[in-house]
Write a protein that holds these residues in place. Structure first.
Motif, PDB file in Angstrom:
ATOM      1  N   GLN A  73       0.740  -1.287   0.101  1.00  0.00           N
ATOM      2  CA  GLN A  73       0.106   0.162  -0.013  1.00  0.00           C
ATOM      3  C   GLN A  73       1.098   1.285  -0.212  1.00  0.00           C
ATOM      4  OE1 GLN A  73      -2.024  -0.891   4.090  1.00  0.00           O
ATOM      5  NE2 GLN A  73      -1.257   1.046   4.649  1.00  0.00           N
ATOM      6  N   PRO A  74       0.635   2.192  -0.587  1.00  0.00           N
ATOM      7  CA  PRO A  74       1.473   3.287  -1.006  1.00  0.00           C
ATOM      8  C   PRO A  74       1.430   4.172   0.304  1.00  0.00           C
ATOM      9  CG  PRO A  74      -0.608   3.562  -2.112  1.00  0.00           C
ATOM     10  CD  PRO A  74      -0.745   2.312  -1.791  1.00  0.00           C
ATOM     11  N   LEU A  75       2.609   4.798   0.763  1.00  0.00           N
ATOM     12  CA  LEU A  75       2.918   5.779   1.782  1.00  0.00           C
ATOM     13  C   LEU A  75       2.289   7.233   1.010  1.00  0.00           C
ATOM     14  CD1 LEU A  75       6.103   4.573   2.987  1.00  0.00           C
ATOM     15  CD2 LEU A  75       3.911   4.175   4.148  1.00  0.00           C
ATOM     16  N   VAL A  76       2.650   7.353  -0.129  1.00  0.00           N
ATOM     17  CA  VAL A  76       2.383   8.608  -0.855  1.00  0.00           C
ATOM     18  C   VAL A  76       1.650   8.422  -1.934  1.00  0.00           C
ATOM     19  CG1 VAL A  76       3.529  10.691  -1.765  1.00  0.00           C
ATOM     20  CG2 VAL A  76       4.612   9.573   0.308  1.00  0.00           C
ATOM     21  N   MET A  77       0.748   9.102  -2.432  1.00  0.00           N
ATOM     22  CA  MET A  77      -0.229   9.000  -3.415  1.00  0.00           C
ATOM     23  C   MET A  77      -0.334  10.524  -4.131  1.00  0.00           C
ATOM     24  SD  MET A  77      -3.295   6.434  -2.028  1.00  0.00           S
ATOM     25  CE  MET A  77      -3.369   7.650  -0.504  1.00  0.00           C
ATOM     26  N   ASN A  78      -1.173  10.307  -5.268  1.00  0.00           N
ATOM     27  CA  ASN A  78      -1.524  11.527  -5.952  1.00  0.00           C
ATOM     28  C   ASN A  78      -3.149  11.519  -5.738  1.00  0.00           C
ATOM     29  OD1 ASN A  78       1.225  12.378  -7.193  1.00  0.00           O
ATOM     30  ND2 ASN A  78       0.736  10.338  -8.020  1.00  0.00           N
ATOM     31  N   ALA A  79      -3.556  12.869  -5.395  1.00  0.00           N
ATOM     32  CA  ALA A  79      -4.858  13.033  -5.216  1.00  0.00           C
ATOM     33  C   ALA A  79      -5.231  13.856  -6.370  1.00  0.00           C
ATOM     34  CB  ALA A  79      -5.298  13.834  -3.835  1.00  0.00           C
ATOM     35  N   SER A  80      -6.711  13.903  -6.787  1.00  0.00           N
ATOM     36  CA  SER A  80      -7.507  14.853  -7.510  1.00  0.00           C
ATOM     37  C   SER A  80      -7.434  16.125  -7.154  1.00  0.00           C
ATOM     38  CB  SER A  80      -8.458  14.278  -8.319  1.00  0.00           C
ATOM     39  OG  SER A  80      -8.342  12.988  -8.945  1.00  0.00           O
ATOM     40  N   ALA A  81      -7.099  17.167  -7.756  1.00  0.00           N
ATOM     41  CA  ALA A  81      -7.356  18.464  -7.164  1.00  0.00           C
ATOM     42  C   ALA A  81      -7.484  19.441  -8.527  1.00  0.00           C
ATOM     43  CB  ALA A  81      -6.365  19.247  -6.656  1.00  0.00           C
ATOM     44  N   PHE A  82      -7.908  20.572  -8.513  1.00  0.00           N
ATOM     45  CA  PHE A  82      -8.161  21.497  -9.602  1.00  0.00           C
ATOM     46  C   PHE A  82      -7.176  22.808  -9.733  1.00  0.00           C
ATOM     47  CE2 PHE A  82     -11.698  18.847  -9.072  1.00  0.00           C
ATOM     48  CZ  PHE A  82     -12.190  18.488 -10.381  1.00  0.00           C
TER      49      PHE A  82
END
Length: 618
Positions: free
Chosen positions: A70-79
Motif C-alpha cells: 500500500q502506498p505511503l504517498v499518493m496523487n490526489a485529484s485537485a483543480f
C-alpha cells in the motif's frame, strides 16, 4: 545624329530588358527555392508561429514501504482555476476579481497580482489558484454563466495520508524557484514545475517526476483557438514507483517508543545498510506545503519553531556520543594492544587533570579495580580516561575513531546529512591557538568534549562491530518499479562504506563485552527482556552550560548470537536534554527489540516488559 540617338536608345532598351529578365529570373529562382526546395521548412515555421502548446502535468510516482502493498504517498485529484483575460470585459474585471477571491478564499491582491493590465488582451489562460477542492469547483460551476473567462482543469496533487514520523524521510514538494530553474533547466525542468523539496521527494525527484505531456493546437495572433486547426496530443508519462527499505510496522513501533520526546531513533540492518526505521521528533505534516499560498503562516511557524520540526535529527543533528563511544574505545584498545584486556585499573571515583577533576558516574569510593570487560559493563570513565592518556594516545584514538566513520558523511540517500566532528591536536591549535593537552585526550575518550556524532553514525559504529569491521552505506531506497505493471526495474545493492583492518577477533571480544553491559552492567534493568538477546551500550552526555541536563543514548544490536546475519538489527536512540531527564533511551530500545522479535505492538511490548504507565508518555 538621329541614327546615333536611335542606336543608343535601342541599347538602353536592351540593357533594361536584360536587367528586368535577370531580376525576374532571380526572383523566380528564389520563390522556387522557398516554395519547392525549402517549402517544408518554411511551412513548419509558419505553422509553429500559429501553434500554442499546453503542458499536461505528469503524475509523480508513488512511494511504498518495503512490503510494497500500500502506498505511503499518493496523487490526489485537485483543480487549478484559470482566467482568460481577453474574454473578460474590461469594466467587469474588478467585480470578477472580488467574486473569485470570495469563492476561492484568497486575498484579492493575490488574483490582481496574477492578472496585471498588461495581459488583458491575451486569450491565453492564466492560472490564479491551484489545489482547489471539488466543492469549490462545484460553486464555480453553478455561477459560471456570470463568471466570464473563468475555467478550471484537473491537476494531480501530492497527498501524504497520515505519514507521521515518515515526513522526514518522505519530504514534500513545491513549485520550482527561479534560482533552481537556472540550475535545472538543462535537465528538462521548466517554469511552473513541481519539484521535490526534502527527503525522498528531493533525492529521487528525477525518478518520481515522470515526463509531462503536451497538447499543441492552432491559435490566432491573440491566442484564440482556430476552429478546424487540428491539435496534436502527447500523453504524460507517470513517474517511477519507489519501494523503500522502511518497514512501516517497525517505524510505527519506533515512533511510539520515542513518544513525544525530542530526539531520534534509527533502526538499521547491518548486513545490508538498509534503514528499517528512522524517527525524528518533532515531525511535521508535509500536506501544508501543498497550499503554500493559503498556509503561509503555518509554514512560517514550522521554520521558526524552537524545536525545529523540519530537522531530521537522525542525520542533520550531531551530539556528544557520551559513554556509547566506549564501544569504539574498546576496539581501539584491543586493536593496538595498548593494555592487557584482563589487567585492571583502579577507579576511585575521580581523577585530577591539572586544575580540573574528571569524575566517574560512581563517585567515592568509585568502581574499584576493573578490567576492560568490566569497565565497559560499568561504563567507568576513569578506566578509559587513564588508559587513553597513558597507553593509547591521541593519535591512535583519533585514527580508530575516524575508521568507524565518525567525522565523515555516511552518504545516505537523504539530503542534508551532517558529518559530525572528530577533534585533533592540529585542529585545536588552528582553532584556539592552544596546544593539545592530556585532559583533551581523556575527555574525548569518554565521549565528551568536542566530538560530535549523529544517531546514524552511532548505528554504523555498532554495525561495524557486528560485521567484523565492515560498514555498508546506509540507504532508504530499496527498489524502483514500473508505475503501471509494478515490474521490478532496479534494486539497490549493498555497498561497502568502510572496511577496517582490525582483526575479527577484536570485534568478537567487543561484542562479548557489549553483551555484559546487558547481563551485568548499566543496562541490566531496562533491557532484561526475554524475546531476544541484546548487546549494546548506554550513554549519558552532559550538556555544557545547563545544570542537570543530559542527552540519553543507547546503541545496541540483536540477536547477540545468530547464524543468519540478515536477522540482526541495530537500534540507535537519543533522547535530547531538552526533555525532562528520565534516562529513556534504553527503555525505548527495549520496546523496539521486544516489538520486532516478539512481533508485538507498542502496547503489547510495554505490557510484556512491565514498563510503568507513567513512563510511557508518547
Amino acid at each position: 545624329m538621329a541614327s546615333e540617338r536611335t542606336e543608343k536608345s535601342e541599347i538602353r532598351i536592351i540593357v533594361l530588358r536584360v536587367i528586368f529578365i535577370a531580376v525576374f529570373v532571380l526572383y523566380a529562382a528564389r520563390l522556387f527555392g522557398m516554395q519547392v526546395l525549402r517549402g517544408d521548412v518554411y511551412r513548419a515555421r509558419a505553422q509553429s508561429i500559429a501553434r500554442q502548446t499546453v503542458v499536461i502535468p505528469a503524475q509523480r510516482g508513488e512511494i511504498f514501504d518495503r512490503h510494497f502493498d500500500q502506498p505511503l504517498v499518493m496523487n490526489a485529484s485537485a483543480f487549478a482555476v484559470s482566467v482568460t483575460p481577453a474574454e473578460v470585459p474590461r469594466s467587469q474585471i474588478p467585480q470578477l476579481t472580488a467574486r473569485l477571491a470570495a469563492i476561492l478564499g484568497v486575498p484579492v491582491h493575490h488574483i490582481e497580482r496574477r492578472l496585471p493590465p498588461s495581459i488583458f488582451h491575451l486569450y491565453h489562460p492564466v492560472e490564479i489558484a491551484a489545489n482547489v477542492p471539488f466543492a469549490t469547483i462545484a460553486v464555480l460551476a453553478e455561477q459560471v454563466a456570470s463568471l466570464p473567462g473563468v475555467s478550471w482543469q484537473s491537476r494531480p496533487v501530492r497527498s501524504y495520508p497520515d505519514i507521521g514520523s515518515l515526513s522526514h524521510i518522505i519530504g514534500y514538494v513545491g513549485n520550482i524557484t527561479r534560482e533552481e530553474l537556472t540550475v535545472l533547466f538543462n535537465y528538462g525542468y521548466h517554469q511552473g514545475d513541481i519539484i521535490g523539496r526534502d527527503g525522498i521527494e528531493r533525492q529521487y525527484d528525477q525518478l518520481l517526476r515522470g515526463s509531462e505531456g503536451r497538447e499543441t493546437r492552432t491559435v490566432d495572433a491573440r491566442g484564440r483557438i482556430v476552429p478546424g486547426g487540428g491539435s496534436v496530443r502527447v500523453p504524460p508519462e507517470m513517474g517511477r514507483n519507489l519501494v523503500l527499505t522502511i518497514d512501516r510496522h517497525i517505524q510505527t513501533l519506533a515512533e511510539r517508543a520515542l513518544g513525544n520526546r525530542i530526539g531520534s531513533v534509527v533502526v538499521l540492518r547491518p548486513s545490508t545498510g538498509e534503514i528499517l526505521a528512522m524517527v525524528s521528533y518533532p515531525w511535521y505534516d508535509p500536506n501544508v506545503f501543498n497550499n503554500a499560498a493559503d498556509m503561509e503562516m503555518e509554514i512560517q511557524a514550522l521554520f521558526n519553531h524552537p524545536s525545529r520540526p523540519l530537522i531530521n535529527r537522525a542525520i542533520q543533528s550531531a551530539f556528544p556520543p557520551a559513554s556509547s563511544f566506549k564501544i569504539a574505545m574498546s576496539a581501539a584498545i584491543l586493536a593496538e594492544n595498548a593494555f592487557p584486556a584482563g589487567q585492571t585499573i583502579d577507579c576511585r571515583g575521580e581523577i585530577t587533570i591539572g586544575d580540573r577533576v574528571l569524575r566517574c558516574h560512581v563517585r567515592v569510593p568509585g568502581h574499584g579495580r576493573l578490567n576492560l570487560q568490566q569497565a565497559l559493563a560499568q561504563s567507568c570513565n576513569i578506566y578509559y580516561a587513564v588508559l587513553a592518556r597513558d597507553h593509547l594516545g591521541v593519535d591512535s584514538l583519533v585514527r580508530h575513531t575516524q575508521a568507524f566513520g565518525f567525522g565523515s558523511l555516511t552518504g545516505i540517500d537523504l539530503p542534508g546529512e551532517v558529518s559530525g566532528f572528530v577533534p585533533t591536536p592540529q585542529w585545536r591549535e588552528q582553532r584556539f591557538n592552544q596546544r593539545w593537552m592530556a585532559g583533551d585526550t581523556m575527555n574525548i575518550s569518554i565521549g565528551q568534549g568536542y566530538t560530535l556524532v549523529t544517531p546514524l553514525q552511532m548505528a554504523n559504529m555498532v554495525a561495524m562491530v557486528v560485521n567484523d569491521g565492515v560498514i555498508y552505506r546506509p540507504h532508504v531506497l530499496k527498489e524502483v518499479r514500473d508505475p503501471l505493471t509494478g515490474a521490478l526495474e532496479s534494486r539497490v545493492q549493498p555497498e561497502v562504506l568502510h572496511r577496517s583492518a582490525v582483526s575479527p577477533e577484536v570485534f568478537a571480544q567487543v561484542r562479548r563485552d557489549m553483551r555484559s553491559v546487558i547481563t551485568e552492567g548499566t543496562a541490566r534493568y531496562p533491557l532484561g527482556l526475554r524475546a531476544v538477546e541484546i548487546a549494546g551500550k548506554t550513554g549519558t552526555a552532559e550538556v555544557t552550560g545547563f545544570q542537570d541536563s543530559w542527552h540519553s543514548w543507547f546503541a545496541a544490536y540483536a540477536p547477540y548470537r545468530t547464524d543468519n546475519p540478515d536477522e540482526q538489527i541495530v537500534v540507535s536512540v537519543i533522547v535530547e536534554a531538552a526533555n525532562e531527564w528520565e534516562w529513556w533511551a534504553p527503555f525505548a530500545s527495549a520496546v523496539i527489540f521486544q516489538g520486532v522479535f516478539a512481533n508485538q505492538t507498542f502496547e503489547e511490548a510495554v505490557r510484556t516488559l512491565g514498563i510503568p504507565a507513567h513512563r510511557r508518555r508518547g
